[in-house]
Scaffold this motif. Sequence first.
Motif, PDB file in Angstrom:
ATOM      1  N   TRP A 108      79.357  15.395 147.714  1.00  0.00           N
ATOM      2  CA  TRP A 108      78.196  14.508 147.885  1.00  0.00           C
ATOM      3  C   TRP A 108      77.665  14.594 149.312  1.00  0.00           C
ATOM      4  N   GLU A 109      78.568  14.551 150.287  1.00  0.00           N
ATOM      5  CA  GLU A 109      78.166  14.630 151.699  1.00  0.00           C
ATOM      6  C   GLU A 109      77.390  15.918 151.966  1.00  0.00           C
ATOM      7  N   ASP A 110      77.912  17.031 151.503  1.00  0.00           N
ATOM      8  CA  ASP A 110      77.247  18.321 151.696  1.00  0.00           C
ATOM      9  C   ASP A 110      75.905  18.367 150.965  1.00  0.00           C
ATOM     10  N   TYR A 111      75.886  17.832 149.762  1.00  0.00           N
ATOM     11  CA  TYR A 111      74.664  17.825 148.956  1.00  0.00           C
ATOM     12  C   TYR A 111      73.558  17.031 149.652  1.00  0.00           C
ATOM     13  N   PHE A 112      73.889  15.827 150.122  1.00  0.00           N
ATOM     14  CA  PHE A 112      72.886  15.010 150.795  1.00  0.00           C
ATOM     15  C   PHE A 112      72.399  15.668 152.076  1.00  0.00           C
ATOM     16  N   ALA A 113      73.286  16.331 152.800  1.00  0.00           N
ATOM     17  CA  ALA A 113      72.891  17.045 154.024  1.00  0.00           C
ATOM     18  C   ALA A 113      71.945  18.197 153.690  1.00  0.00           C
TER      19      ALA A 113
END
Length: 137
Positions: A108-113
Amino acid sequence: MAGLQAGTPNPENITVHGASKVLEVSFSDGASFRIPFELLRVCSPSAEVQGHGPGQETLQSGHRHVDVVAIEQVGNYAVRPTFSDGHNTGIYSWEYLYFLGSQQDKLWEDYFAQLKAAGVDRDTPMPGKKASSCASH
């Protein structure tokens, strides 16, 4: 990721929760994960999402409200969900489901970034090709 690696836990129970939009998977090692449908869709192992090699991934967006309308077992190693947007070409091995469940905070963190870097949000209709945060597996 074509098949199981030695020692990969097998799922003991897979439940589609339509109201909460999560796939609950319990594994033989005692791990249990609730994987949101949106994460399943944006991290689909299909060629449409992952491409046919490094650098060919397509950043997915506009799938926040996607549903899983059907799910079928593929042999003894995977499932293939059908999503409400018609996508049904991703085959999710037990190993990949375990990866998605165990790494979902980082995914999720990577996706949002990546969405931010692309100048879109998760509700934006599909943009052009960009890297997918799920391509690292």
